[in-house]
Design a protein around this motif. Sequence first.
Motif, PDB file in Angstrom:
ATOM      1  N   ALA A 236       0.832  -1.207   0.000  1.00  0.00           N
ATOM      2  CA  ALA A 236       0.000   0.000   0.000  1.00  0.00           C
ATOM      3  C   ALA A 236       0.865   1.255   0.000  1.00  0.00           C
ATOM      4  N   ASP A 240       0.565   4.180  -2.765  1.00  0.00           N
ATOM      5  CA  ASP A 240      -0.077   5.416  -2.322  1.00  0.00           C
ATOM      6  C   ASP A 240       0.439   6.671  -3.025  1.00  0.00           C
ATOM      7  N   VAL A 247      -5.909   4.439  -1.834  1.00  0.00           N
ATOM      8  CA  VAL A 247      -5.480   3.056  -1.645  1.00  0.00           C
ATOM      9  C   VAL A 247      -6.019   2.566  -0.302  1.00  0.00           C
TER      10      VAL A 247
END
Length: 635
Positions: A236, A240, A247
């Motif tokens: 993530a 991002d 996200v």
Amino acid sequence: MSVPPQHPARRPDPRRRDRSAGRAGRARDDDRAAARVEKLAQQSWVEGAEPELPVRTVRPEEVVFHLGPTNSGKTYESLLALERNGRGVYAAPLRQLAHEAYERLSRELPPGTVGLSTGEEEIDPDAPIVCCTVEKAPMRGDLLVLDESHWVADPDRGHHWARLVLTGEYREMHLISAAEAYLLLKPLVSDAKTITVVNHKRLSRLDVLRTPVRPDGVRAQTLVVAFSRKAVYAVAAALDPQRPGKVGVLYGALPPATRREVIARFTRGETEVLVTTDVIGHGINVPATTVLFAETTKFDGVERRPLRTWETAQIAGRAGRYGLTGHGSVGVLAGVTGLRADAGLLKAGAEVARGDAMSDLPKRAPRLRPELDDLGAFEPVDLPEALTRWMAWARAATRDQAMTADDVTGLIVRVHALLPLLRGPLGAAGDLWTIWRLINLPIDYNPPRRTRWLVLAKAALQQAFGQSVAPETVLEPMPDRGTVEDYEQAAAAARDAQTLLRSFPGVAGLTSEDAAEVEEACAERITELLPDAISLSASGRCTTCGAGIAPWFSTCRDCSVRSAGRGPGREPHRGTDRGTQHHDGHDRQPRAPRAGGRATGGGRTAESGGGRRGRGTSASRTGGRPGAGRSGRSR
């Protein structure tokens, strides 16, 4: 000076030696005989008390098998049959699936027709149609729809499926599963008057991407898969910067309410990319056009191993859901340090997901687990021997059957943990039925949570005996401040309290609703903190020098060696075994700095629709007290 006379060394008396050896031999024989008697006692039953294999007394008139790959309409057609019938039960392995079925049927049918029963939530549980988790499914009714029926082979929860399919007294049963599970399930319903098999084909195309996708090439409506909490946050964090604030993350340690909110935000398009563990593969429907695998190995509780093709297919099949998106694609996400996916395995999994190949679903037999009446026990102290005796009987009784005996060693271990408590005053409260209910509470008994189960069980016994129990013993306070992980642990403790209080209401003056309020408050706090937790996560970088490393480490080897005061080439830094991550989203290894840093109440909150801030459930409102929640009550 006189010298004492010297006596020659006395030789051992052969007769005494023989007598000693004889006594030792007789003692060994006595021990062996006692062991044989004990073993025989464990395998023998009082006359007329031997259990029997479970059977149903009312045969199903019809059993319909819905077989096929993911996204082939199996559940859709089964729910239509339930809707037309107007009475029955939908049972699934996950609360999320029960929620989806409840919401869908509620949109189609008049108010009051559909209920929900998941243990955590009860909404009109006596309605004509009830959507529930398998453990909550009634054993008799008009029509049963059993989703994800291949869970009958699951080593942990499969016995719930086996008993429901084998002994459930329903007029009509619809069993939904992968085609490979048909041979496991058919013998359990061989007494049905009619058996119909409906083969389903996938309704949308599923393509395999030829080249890996890097973080800057990930499109909207994409699921990215990794297999631990730390790996999810690392992925993530890598995604991002390309889509700030768009996200999301989904993994097993999140409270159910947070998971539902995360899925809802992705469904509404507020979150464009969702990084998830294999929790997404259990039948959850989201509008994803692409599934990318950041890795294709996972820790399964025993070892770190490559995914099986049926597991890969369950996840890959989430792409291109009919009625939600167009066709789907599956591929590899590259460019995250320490993570690597096998493109060949994804290709094989996609073939299974399309229905073009058979999977390697493990050939496990359905599990049979005893009820208390099967054991012939009279007191709690009898349970270890009775459970051992039942296992020996069940293994022999199922030798030629389509099932196998479940391993009940875990129940025996729990009984032994409680027996010392029963030797004191609490023994008066520990009757056989109470102890049986306590050892079967679905609370994790694996370290480090083993102590938690024992504390809750002791509290229940103390309450039954009339001793006072502090509310904080059962329902731990919600943290005033903390990280996402702190609130996850507090929510898990609140769920354990709910589990206890549903079976033993009133312990410490609490109800399951009190515990649910604390869990909901934790879930809302997590929802608020998740965006910052993602943006502040370390994307596989050494916290000292910034070098690229796998996400389950916090420092590179060189930095860890220097910080430990060791020279180059010496003993590696503790925690170099990556095989301690659990597939449910929990990392089981020495702790590194928590993902998200100290994301506290001052951080960015969820965007519109991402939480329920207006209801005032932050730590300052609840005060961190057990039972504090929406109503502002405290105990």
